[in-house]
Design a protein around this motif. Structure first.
Motif, PDB file in Angstrom:
ATOM      1  N   ASN A  86     -40.024  16.553  17.135  1.00 23.90           N
ATOM      2  CA  ASN A  86     -39.435  16.774  18.449  1.00 23.90           C
ATOM      3  C   ASN A  86     -37.923  16.595  18.351  1.00 23.90           C
ATOM      4  OD1 ASN A  86     -38.623  16.620  21.168  1.00 23.90           O
ATOM      5  ND2 ASN A  86     -40.614  15.804  21.765  1.00 23.90           N
ATOM      6  N   PRO A  87     -37.123  17.566  18.821  1.00 27.24           N
ATOM      7  CA  PRO A  87     -35.658  17.434  18.705  1.00 27.24           C
ATOM      8  C   PRO A  87     -35.103  16.205  19.401  1.00 27.24           C
ATOM      9  CG  PRO A  87     -36.276  19.687  19.259  1.00 27.24           C
ATOM     10  CD  PRO A  87     -37.515  18.865  19.386  1.00 27.24           C
ATOM     11  N   GLY A  93     -37.188   7.140  14.053  1.00 27.44           N
ATOM     12  CA  GLY A  93     -38.477   7.180  14.734  1.00 27.44           C
ATOM     13  C   GLY A  93     -39.400   8.240  14.165  1.00 27.44           C
ATOM     14  N   GLN A  94     -38.855   9.402  13.814  1.00 25.56           N
ATOM     15  CA  GLN A  94     -39.664  10.455  13.220  1.00 25.56           C
ATOM     16  C   GLN A  94     -40.223  10.027  11.875  1.00 25.56           C
ATOM     17  OE1 GLN A  94     -40.728  13.272  14.308  1.00 25.56           O
ATOM     18  NE2 GLN A  94     -41.387  14.346  12.454  1.00 25.56           N
ATOM     19  N   LEU A  95     -39.404   9.430  11.036  1.00 27.90           N
ATOM     20  CA  LEU A  95     -39.875   9.025   9.715  1.00 27.90           C
ATOM     21  C   LEU A  95     -40.859   7.858   9.799  1.00 27.90           C
ATOM     22  CD1 LEU A  95     -36.683   9.324   7.495  1.00 27.90           C
ATOM     23  CD2 LEU A  95     -38.517  10.954   7.858  1.00 27.90           C
ATOM     24  N   ARG A  96     -40.650   6.949  10.720  1.00 28.76           N
ATOM     25  CA  ARG A  96     -41.613   5.846  10.893  1.00 28.76           C
ATOM     26  C   ARG A  96     -42.963   6.378  11.362  1.00 28.76           C
ATOM     27  NH1 ARG A  96     -39.705   0.516  11.504  1.00 28.76           N
ATOM     28  NH2 ARG A  96     -41.243   0.126  13.129  1.00 28.76           N
ATOM     29  N   GLN A 124     -29.613   9.042  15.137  1.00 32.06           N
ATOM     30  CA  GLN A 124     -29.277  10.370  15.647  1.00 32.06           C
ATOM     31  C   GLN A 124     -30.547  11.133  16.030  1.00 32.06           C
ATOM     32  OE1 GLN A 124     -26.219  11.782  16.143  1.00 32.06           O
ATOM     33  NE2 GLN A 124     -25.231   9.839  15.590  1.00 32.06           N
ATOM     34  N   ARG A 125     -30.423  12.022  16.993  1.00 35.99           N
ATOM     35  CA  ARG A 125     -31.549  12.863  17.395  1.00 35.99           C
ATOM     36  C   ARG A 125     -31.713  14.001  16.389  1.00 35.99           C
ATOM     37  NH1 ARG A 125     -34.133   9.707  21.098  1.00 35.99           N
ATOM     38  NH2 ARG A 125     -32.585   8.730  22.444  1.00 35.99           N
ATOM     39  N   LEU A 126     -32.942  14.422  16.188  1.00 37.59           N
ATOM     40  CA  LEU A 126     -33.183  15.508  15.243  1.00 37.59           C
ATOM     41  C   LEU A 126     -32.492  16.794  15.681  1.00 37.59           C
ATOM     42  CD1 LEU A 126     -36.987  15.031  14.410  1.00 37.59           C
ATOM     43  CD2 LEU A 126     -35.023  14.370  13.038  1.00 37.59           C
ATOM     44  N   GLY A 127     -32.425  17.021  16.969  1.00 34.01           N
ATOM     45  CA  GLY A 127     -31.808  18.245  17.459  1.00 34.01           C
ATOM     46  C   GLY A 127     -30.304  18.291  17.312  1.00 34.01           C
ATOM     47  N   SER A 128     -29.664  17.156  17.016  1.00 35.31           N
ATOM     48  CA  SER A 128     -28.209  17.120  16.890  1.00 35.31           C
ATOM     49  C   SER A 128     -27.736  17.168  15.445  1.00 35.31           C
ATOM     50  CB  SER A 128     -27.655  15.850  17.557  1.00 35.31           C
ATOM     51  OG  SER A 128     -28.120  14.687  16.884  1.00 35.31           O
ATOM     52  N   LEU A 129     -28.640  17.295  14.486  1.00 33.01           N
ATOM     53  CA  LEU A 129     -28.267  17.271  13.079  1.00 33.01           C
ATOM     54  C   LEU A 129     -27.726  18.629  12.642  1.00 33.01           C
ATOM     55  CD1 LEU A 129     -31.270  15.314  11.520  1.00 33.01           C
ATOM     56  CD2 LEU A 129     -29.035  14.412  12.170  1.00 33.01           C
ATOM     57  N   TYR A 432     -49.130  20.167  18.951  1.00 32.92           N
ATOM     58  CA  TYR A 432     -49.189  21.598  18.680  1.00 32.92           C
ATOM     59  C   TYR A 432     -47.818  22.258  18.784  1.00 32.92           C
ATOM     60  CZ  TYR A 432     -54.254  21.561  18.571  1.00 32.92           C
ATOM     61  OH  TYR A 432     -55.555  21.325  18.223  1.00 32.92           O
ATOM     62  N   ARG A 433     -46.934  21.707  19.590  1.00 31.73           N
ATOM     63  CA  ARG A 433     -45.599  22.288  19.705  1.00 31.73           C
ATOM     64  C   ARG A 433     -44.711  21.861  18.543  1.00 31.73           C
ATOM     65  NH1 ARG A 433     -41.609  21.975  25.001  1.00 31.73           N
ATOM     66  NH2 ARG A 433     -40.038  23.453  24.209  1.00 31.73           N
ATOM     67  N   TYR A 434     -44.825  20.610  18.132  1.00 29.77           N
ATOM     68  CA  TYR A 434     -44.071  20.099  16.986  1.00 29.77           C
ATOM     69  C   TYR A 434     -45.070  19.500  15.997  1.00 29.77           C
ATOM     70  CZ  TYR A 434     -40.512  20.292  20.623  1.00 29.77           C
ATOM     71  OH  TYR A 434     -39.697  20.699  21.650  1.00 29.77           O
ATOM     72  N   PRO A 435     -45.703  20.343  15.175  1.00 33.33           N
ATOM     73  CA  PRO A 435     -46.834  19.878  14.338  1.00 33.33           C
ATOM     74  C   PRO A 435     -46.379  18.995  13.190  1.00 33.33           C
ATOM     75  CG  PRO A 435     -46.323  22.168  13.850  1.00 33.33           C
ATOM     76  CD  PRO A 435     -45.429  21.772  14.989  1.00 33.33           C
ATOM     77  N   ALA A 436     -46.234  17.690  13.447  1.00 32.62           N
ATOM     78  CA  ALA A 436     -45.821  16.758  12.409  1.00 32.62           C
ATOM     79  C   ALA A 436     -46.961  16.431  11.464  1.00 32.62           C
ATOM     80  CB  ALA A 436     -45.290  15.466  13.043  1.00 32.62           C
ATOM     81  N   LEU A 437     -48.197  16.452  11.953  1.00 27.68           N
ATOM     82  CA  LEU A 437     -49.327  16.096  11.100  1.00 27.68           C
ATOM     83  C   LEU A 437     -49.681  17.201  10.125  1.00 27.68           C
ATOM     84  CD1 LEU A 437     -51.762  14.278  13.544  1.00 27.68           C
ATOM     85  CD2 LEU A 437     -50.357  13.293  11.746  1.00 27.68           C
ATOM     86  N   ALA A 438     -49.525  18.443  10.499  1.00 22.33           N
ATOM     87  CA  ALA A 438     -49.862  19.565   9.623  1.00 22.33           C
ATOM     88  C   ALA A 438     -48.789  20.624   9.794  1.00 22.33           C
ATOM     89  CB  ALA A 438     -51.244  20.130   9.962  1.00 22.33           C
ATOM     90  N   ALA A 439     -47.684  20.435   9.079  1.00 21.79           N
ATOM     91  CA  ALA A 439     -46.543  21.327   9.256  1.00 21.79           C
ATOM     92  C   ALA A 439     -46.917  22.754   8.891  1.00 21.79           C
ATOM     93  CB  ALA A 439     -45.375  20.860   8.389  1.00 21.79           C
TER      94      ALA A 439
END
Length: 609
Positions: A86-87, A93-96, A124-129, A432-439
């Motif tokens: 999620n951006p 938080g995403q990596l944890r 930093q937010r993912l969307g700002s990278l 389903y919108r941001y599939p982190a479990l099954a990219a």
């Protein structure tokens, strides 16, 4: 060791397969480049190796196929595309959250960020990278579980030269620790400079499997890049000197004021420019792919060759072309031997069944708390609930329980129930919108543990949201009118009904979003319960009946041989009142239907429970 044997994708309609009988190896302690032009099948080959799409062939990771490895995330680190998150989520938080999915300690997130050099961007937010920082975070996600093998698809795409040098150093460091690295690229110079072995493919088939030194010697051509405002004059000078000296020199006028000179070196070109007074802005030795030379009709080419050189070069090129395009020729295996392709092909293998997170409850808690959505939802629900409660209390025609719940007759559900349904719908809708479990799959593993974790967390959020809304309504009513609607004799029955309504709406959102793969569909299913199901249930419950449940408390007391306490009569009657409410009955029926549909879609997708 990574061994890919006979990888073949499913043929498209009236088109050949993207990958056709591809076989190669990637050794531990070495970096292997999978080289090919865009559309040559590099990404498809990686997806076949990871069993992300159906096809033929087998890939062994240290002697085992991926579906036989208990925890694939700890064996293979994958980079396919951008960071699947999620951006609005922070990098840490995403990596944890991915650490919880892989079953590794949360401290690995900070360690991976330090390895890729972006520890200062953890908040930093993912969307700002930027593009370069995003690729570093994606590499950190691939390195979380300290895998033995790295599979990276175009890891240097869009990176600055400095970031590319850093990336190649990181891959070298991983290989030096005994890991196997396989990355795809369409740049021959990058493959020759950064890899120990280069596997070249074209149209999905193996073209060459060489070590980097042999690849650079046989597949690349050295050249001198010259940038000068007098490109035409310098080209004429170099051509005349080459003809006078009987040397084979090829001069290609690139775009702008750039010349590519083959068959010479920087010293000779620089001396010629100095002797004839030609200004030179840039002079450098480069190595480019021989297949990317501009055709004569696309750019002017000034050649200075002897007749013997031209004849020898033409014969060598014809022999190489005939050898590559011979229909009976077999692609060389990694060991150097040739083997004919068997006409009989095994059946296509299905897509690998993806397992859920190894720590589902921690994963779900990190997923929920990683964004501001729950806090924003709670704030909006409390504000709307207080406003509606004040309006209802001012009118004076609404029952006290409905005033405290901010539930007028015109609304299908109170604001707290709608908020609980929204949080439940986001439980699977975000997956389903941001599939982190099954990219890059568009699917989410339907494990019982994952579903139970989502139901438990959403139920807790719904109860907390309901308690906040009721407390805020009571405080507002006491502040404005001087007293709140407490003290009703059946307040515990109302509390149980209120909690059941909130939890039921949250669970309906979870199951509906899992069935329809959309948060919007999940929230629509929550609204459909009071709008469409409740009228049907009310018509059934309020219809004429020849039987009655009156006196059931006394009959239960008789079955207990007089041991039934008198206070239990009130509990039984209250529970029956809760169960007999049309909304409660409709929610129970809807949850049963959605649960069956969730299980059916999981079995239809052949996903392992």
């Amino acid at each position: 060791m990574l061994q890919a044997i006979g990888l073949t994708s499913i043929p498209r309609r009236d088109l050949p397969p993207r990958v056709d009988d591809l076989t190669f190896e990637a050794h531990p302690g070495a970096v292997t480049a999978l080289l090919g032009e865009p559309g040559s099948g590099k990404t498809t080959a990686l997806r076949l190796m990871l069993e992300l799409e159906p096809g033929r062939g087998t890939t062994y990771f240290r002697g085992r196929p991926l579906h036989r490895i208990p925890h694939p995330g700890r064996e293979v680190g994958v980079l396919l595309g951008d960071v699947p998150g999620n951006p609005s989520r922070t990098v840490r938080g995403q990596l944890r959250m991915l650490c919880a999915a892989a079953g590794v300690p949360a401290s690995r997130a900070d360690t991976a960020l330090e390895v890729v050099g972006v520890a200062g961007l953890r908040d930093q937010r993912l969307g700002s990278l930027s593009r370069g920082m995003e690729r570093r975070v994606a590499l950190a996600a691939a390195l979380l579980a300290d895998p033995c093998t790295l599979l990276l698809d175009e890891p240097s795409a869009g990176l600055a030269p400095r970031d590319r040098d850093w990336l190649h150093g990181l891959l070298r460091g991983h290989a030096a620790l005994g890991g196997a690295v396989l990355f795809t690229t369409d740049d021959a110079r990058e493959a020759a400079r950064c890899a120990d072995r280069v596997v070249s493919i074209a149209a999905g088939r193996l073209v060459a499997d060489l070590d980097a030194a042999a690849f650079a010697r046989t597949r690349l051509r050295p050249r001198v890049a010259v940038r000068t405002p007098h490109a035409a004059r310098l080209a004429d000078v170099l051509g005349r000197e080459a003809r006078d000296a009987q040397r084979a020199v090829e001069i290609v006028e690139e775009s702008g004021n750039l010349l590519s000179v083959y068959g010479t070196n920087c010293a000779e070109v620089g001396e010629a420019a100095f002797r004839h007074g030609v200004l030179v802005h840039r002079l450098a030795d480069e190595t480019g792919d021989a297949s990317t030379i501009v055709a004569p009709e696309e750019a002017p080419v000034l050649q200075a060759r002897t007749a013997s050189d031209v004849e020898a070069e033409a014969s060598a090129e014809a022999a190489a072309t005939a050898d590559r395009s011979s229909p009976g020729a077999a692609a060389p295996s990694p060991g150097g031997s040739r083997h004919p392709r068997s006409p009989a092909r095994p059946p296509a293998s299905p897509v690998r069944r993806v397992g859920g997170p190894l720590r589902p409850l921690r994963y779900e808690l990190l997923r929920v708390c990683g964004t501001a959505t729950p806090a924003l939802t709670a704030g909006l629900v409390v504000a709307v609930s207080v406003l509606i409660a004040l309006v209802l209390a001012r009118s004076g025609h609404t029952p006290q329980n409905r005033v405290l719940a901010a539930w007028p007759e015109l609304l299908p559900l109170p604001p707290a129930a709608l908020g609980a349904g929204l949080l439940g719908a986001l439980a699977f809708g975000e997956e389903y919108r941001y599939p982190a479990l099954a990219a890059h799959r568009g699917t989410v593993p339907r494990r019982v543990g994952l579903l139970a974790a989502k139901l438990a967390v959403c139920a807790a959020l719904a109860l907390l949201l309901g308690a906040l809304a009721v407390a805020a309504d009571a405080a507002a009513l006491h502040l404005v009118f001087g007293s709140g609607p407490w003290g009703t004799p059946d307040r515990w029955v109302s509390a149980v009904s209120w909690a059941g309504l909130l939890v039921g709406c949250a669970w309906a959102g979870v199951l509906a979003s899992g069935v329809f793969r959309s948060a919007t569909a999940g929230l629509a299913a929550v609204l459909a319960v009071p709008v469409g199901v409740v009228p049907l249930v009310r018509e059934v419950l309020e219809g004429p009946s020849v039987r009655s449940v009156a006196g059931i408390a006394a009959r239960l007391r008789g079955l207990a041989w007089g041991q039934w306490p008198p206070e239990a009569d009130r509990l039984v009657l209250g529970a029956l009142r809760v169960m007999a409410q049309p909304v409660g009955t409709a929610l129970v029926l809807s949850l049963m239907v959605l649960l069956c549909a969730y299980g059916f879609t999981g079995l239809r997708g052949r996903v392992r429970w």
